[in-house]
Design a protein around this motif. Structure first.
Motif, PDB file in Angstrom:
ATOM      1  N   GLY A  49       0.776  -1.229   0.000  1.00 40.22           N
ATOM      2  CA  GLY A  49       0.000   0.000   0.000  1.00 40.22           C
ATOM      3  C   GLY A  49       0.808   1.279   0.000  1.00 40.22           C
ATOM      4  N   ILE A  50       2.095   1.243  -0.394  1.00 40.71           N
ATOM      5  CA  ILE A  50       2.907   2.464  -0.380  1.00 40.71           C
ATOM      6  C   ILE A  50       3.104   3.046  -1.783  1.00 40.71           C
ATOM      7  CG2 ILE A  50       4.113   1.865   1.744  1.00 40.71           C
ATOM      8  CD1 ILE A  50       6.510   1.011   0.014  1.00 40.71           C
ATOM      9  N   GLY A  51       2.513   2.426  -2.807  1.00 41.02           N
ATOM     10  CA  GLY A  51       2.591   2.976  -4.147  1.00 41.02           C
ATOM     11  C   GLY A  51       3.550   2.269  -5.079  1.00 41.02           C
ATOM     12  N   LYS A  52       3.877   1.015  -4.785  1.00 44.54           N
ATOM     13  CA  LYS A  52       4.836   0.286  -5.639  1.00 44.54           C
ATOM     14  C   LYS A  52       4.268   0.069  -7.045  1.00 44.54           C
ATOM     15  CE  LYS A  52       5.195  -3.266  -2.854  1.00 44.54           C
ATOM     16  NZ  LYS A  52       4.251  -2.808  -1.802  1.00 44.54           N
ATOM     17  N   ALA A  53       3.021  -0.355  -7.130  1.00 49.78           N
ATOM     18  CA  ALA A  53       2.416  -0.588  -8.441  1.00 49.78           C
ATOM     19  C   ALA A  53       2.245   0.723  -9.199  1.00 49.78           C
ATOM     20  CB  ALA A  53       1.076  -1.298  -8.291  1.00 49.78           C
ATOM     21  N   THR A  54       1.852   1.778  -8.502  1.00 51.28           N
ATOM     22  CA  THR A  54       1.722   3.083  -9.157  1.00 51.28           C
ATOM     23  C   THR A  54       3.052   3.513  -9.759  1.00 51.28           C
ATOM     24  OG1 THR A  54      -0.038   3.732  -7.635  1.00 51.28           O
ATOM     25  CG2 THR A  54       1.081   5.493  -8.812  1.00 51.28           C
ATOM     26  N   LEU A  55       4.142   3.321  -9.005  1.00 52.98           N
ATOM     27  CA  LEU A  55       5.473   3.663  -9.519  1.00 52.98           C
ATOM     28  C   LEU A  55       5.826   2.793 -10.718  1.00 52.98           C
ATOM     29  CD1 LEU A  55       8.104   5.266  -9.269  1.00 52.98           C
ATOM     30  CD2 LEU A  55       8.936   3.480  -7.710  1.00 52.98           C
ATOM     31  N   LEU A 180      11.431   0.064  -1.416  1.00 52.39           N
ATOM     32  CA  LEU A 180      10.654   1.285  -1.240  1.00 52.39           C
ATOM     33  C   LEU A 180      10.172   1.374   0.205  1.00 52.39           C
ATOM     34  CD1 LEU A 180       8.510   1.357  -4.517  1.00 52.39           C
ATOM     35  CD2 LEU A 180      10.879   2.041  -4.141  1.00 52.39           C
ATOM     36  N   ARG A 181      10.076   2.587   0.697  1.00 51.10           N
ATOM     37  CA  ARG A 181       9.707   2.824   2.092  1.00 51.10           C
ATOM     38  C   ARG A 181       8.365   3.559   2.180  1.00 51.10           C
ATOM     39  NH1 ARG A 181      12.820  -0.859   2.996  1.00 51.10           N
ATOM     40  NH2 ARG A 181      15.054  -0.526   3.284  1.00 51.10           N
ATOM     41  N   PRO A 182       7.719   3.497   3.350  1.00 51.49           N
ATOM     42  CA  PRO A 182       6.497   4.287   3.541  1.00 51.49           C
ATOM     43  C   PRO A 182       6.762   5.775   3.313  1.00 51.49           C
ATOM     44  CG  PRO A 182       6.732   2.650   5.280  1.00 51.49           C
ATOM     45  CD  PRO A 182       8.015   2.630   4.500  1.00 51.49           C
ATOM     46  N   LEU A 183       5.711   6.507   2.961  1.00 49.34           N
ATOM     47  CA  LEU A 183       5.833   7.925   2.654  1.00 49.34           C
ATOM     48  C   LEU A 183       5.923   8.763   3.920  1.00 49.34           C
ATOM     49  CD1 LEU A 183       3.188   8.369  -0.198  1.00 49.34           C
ATOM     50  CD2 LEU A 183       5.541   7.539  -0.351  1.00 49.34           C
ATOM     51  N   ASP A 184       6.533   9.942   3.798  1.00 47.39           N
ATOM     52  CA  ASP A 184       6.475  10.893   4.898  1.00 47.39           C
ATOM     53  C   ASP A 184       5.080  11.507   4.940  1.00 47.39           C
ATOM     54  OD1 ASP A 184       6.342  13.220   3.119  1.00 47.39           O
ATOM     55  OD2 ASP A 184       8.483  12.918   2.787  1.00 47.39           O
ATOM     56  N   ASP A 185       4.764  12.180   6.041  1.00 46.63           N
ATOM     57  CA  ASP A 185       3.403  12.678   6.240  1.00 46.63           C
ATOM     58  C   ASP A 185       2.989  13.675   5.153  1.00 46.63           C
ATOM     59  OD1 ASP A 185       3.206  11.098   8.438  1.00 46.63           O
ATOM     60  OD2 ASP A 185       3.250  12.721   9.915  1.00 46.63           O
ATOM     61  N   GLY A 212       0.473   5.234   8.841  1.00 51.17           N
ATOM     62  CA  GLY A 212       1.851   4.769   8.926  1.00 51.17           C
ATOM     63  C   GLY A 212       2.597   4.889   7.596  1.00 51.17           C
ATOM     64  N   GLY A 213       2.315   5.963   6.842  1.00 51.31           N
ATOM     65  CA  GLY A 213       3.022   6.185   5.589  1.00 51.31           C
ATOM     66  C   GLY A 213       2.516   5.396   4.400  1.00 51.31           C
ATOM     67  N   ARG A 214       1.366   4.730   4.534  1.00 54.02           N
ATOM     68  CA  ARG A 214       0.832   3.901   3.451  1.00 54.02           C
ATOM     69  C   ARG A 214      -0.442   4.538   2.890  1.00 54.02           C
ATOM     70  NH1 ARG A 214       1.157  -2.358   5.566  1.00 54.02           N
ATOM     71  NH2 ARG A 214       3.166  -2.240   6.622  1.00 54.02           N
ATOM     72  N   PRO A 215      -0.410   5.015   1.651  1.00 51.95           N
ATOM     73  CA  PRO A 215      -1.619   5.618   1.086  1.00 51.95           C
ATOM     74  C   PRO A 215      -2.826   4.691   1.115  1.00 51.95           C
ATOM     75  CG  PRO A 215       0.287   6.153  -0.260  1.00 51.95           C
ATOM     76  CD  PRO A 215       0.762   5.169   0.775  1.00 51.95           C
ATOM     77  N   ARG A 216      -2.629   3.426   0.795  1.00 55.10           N
ATOM     78  CA  ARG A 216      -3.777   2.512   0.780  1.00 55.10           C
ATOM     79  C   ARG A 216      -4.426   2.442   2.162  1.00 55.10           C
ATOM     80  NH1 ARG A 216      -5.785  -1.628  -2.320  1.00 55.10           N
ATOM     81  NH2 ARG A 216      -7.056  -3.106  -1.160  1.00 55.10           N
TER      82      ARG A 216
END
Length: 341
Positions: A49-55, A180-185, A212-216
């Motif tokens: 849920g951190i955007g790996k597929a989007t990237l 890839l890491r979770p996003l900042d706020d 926790g940094g996960r868009p999903r």
């Protein structure tokens, strides 16, 4: 190709194509593209849920544009519709209109391999995205390995993984690995605002706090009631050894009362993230052998208890009570001075 993990009302990764954050990974692939030395396979791994597929779709559009003969806007439109002839996407497939298969099957991988062996539909590189490779069963994983061992020319595979440690070592060794890491706020709030501009600021900030940094996960928080105990769980996990025993009991009661509800689903993810963080911190702490051993034992115990509760329908409240007690004892041990190295 439908996405079995899609959230209602939100764009799919292929439609977004603009991932927030992940600048280092983006820069690494962009540099390889500029030098015309793209890897045959790229493993994008990190928490779900951190955007790996989007990237992956963002990079796919860039690669198809740079190596093809169409302008970027047109390529983006085709990627969004999954209609570009040089793009293949492999996900779990629908099961005769009744949900989805639980895994990516060997016949799915064989169909992908056959498609890639055909003459390409357009000038330029070809891209295959597996979203996610974690959903391959042993047979399909081995079939994929054969393809990676002898990949088609001018083709790059993007393998999306939430659990890279469970992949075949031979698959990992044939990939260019990008963690890839979770996003900042700030990045996370930008994702939420772009997708749900009408969301009020209070709900948006609460989503950022719980995600926790996960868009999903941020979008999934919208299913939680404002008085959800998930926030209390996060607060408790910051210093569980200092909280009264009654606080853990109350949390277990609140979360375990509906084992299949959104609160419990969130709680399991948060507990899993916390356990992983404890393992990571203990491994990096000099002289922290006792803490690492305790964290490893706690990890195994918590997951075994949750799996057992699922398989034989045990009382989730009692299961959480035992897990929270084990967490308190582990942190009490971690708070003592580390043993000499």
């Amino acid at each position: 190709m439908s996405d079995p993990s899609a959230l209602e009302g939100l764009q799919l990764p292929e439609q977004r194509q603009q991932a927030k954050g992940h600048d280092a990974a983006r820069a690494a692939i962009s540099a390889q593209l500029a030098e015309r030395r793209l890897p045959g396979a790229i493993l994008l791994h990190g928490p779900q849920g951190i955007g790996k597929a989007t990237l992956a779709f963002e990079l796919a559009a860039a690669i198809l544009t740079a190596t093809g003969d169409e302008e970027f806007g047109r390529v983006r439109e085709q990627v969004a519709a999954l209609s570009h002839p040089n793009l293949s996407v492999l996900r779990r497939r629908p099961r005769d209109g009744k949900g989805y298969y639980s895994v990516i099957r060997i016949e799915d991988v064989r169909a992908l391999r056959e498609a890639l062996n055909h003459t390409r539909g357009r000038a330029g590189h070809r891209i295959a995205i597996l979203d996610s490779i974690d959903e391959c069963n042993p047979s399909s994983a081995n079939a994929l390995l054969k393809t990676l061992e002898e990949p088609p020319a001018d083709t790059t595979f993007f393998l999306i993984s939430h659990r890279p440690g469970q992949l075949l070592p031979t698959i990992r060794s044939r990939c260019h690995n990008l963690a890839l890491r979770p996003l900042d706020d700030a990045s996370l709030e930008a994702v939420i605002s772009a997708s749900l501009p009408e969301l009020d600021i209070g709900a948006r900030q609460r989503a950022v706090q719980l995600a926790g940094g996960r868009p999903r996960r941020a979008f999934e928080t919208l299913a939680l009631a404002e008085d959800s105990p998930v926030g209390a769980l996060q607060a408790w996990l910051r210093q569980p050894e200092e909280a009264p025993i009654a606080a853990g009991l109350q949390l277990a009661e609140a979360l375990g009362s509906n084992p299949q509800g959104p609160d419990m689903s969130f709680a399991r993810e948060i507990i899993g993230d916390w356990l992983a963080g404890e393992m990571r911190d203990a491994a990096m702490q000099q002289g922290g052998r006792l803490r690492l051993a305790s964290a490893s034992e706690l990890w195994e115990k918590a997951h075994a208890l949750l799996d057992e509760a699922d398989s034989v329908n045990l009382d989730m409240k009692q299961t959480l009570t035992v897990i929270f007690d084990a967490i308190r004892k582990h942190r009490a041990l971690s708070a003592s001075p580390a043993e000499p190295a």
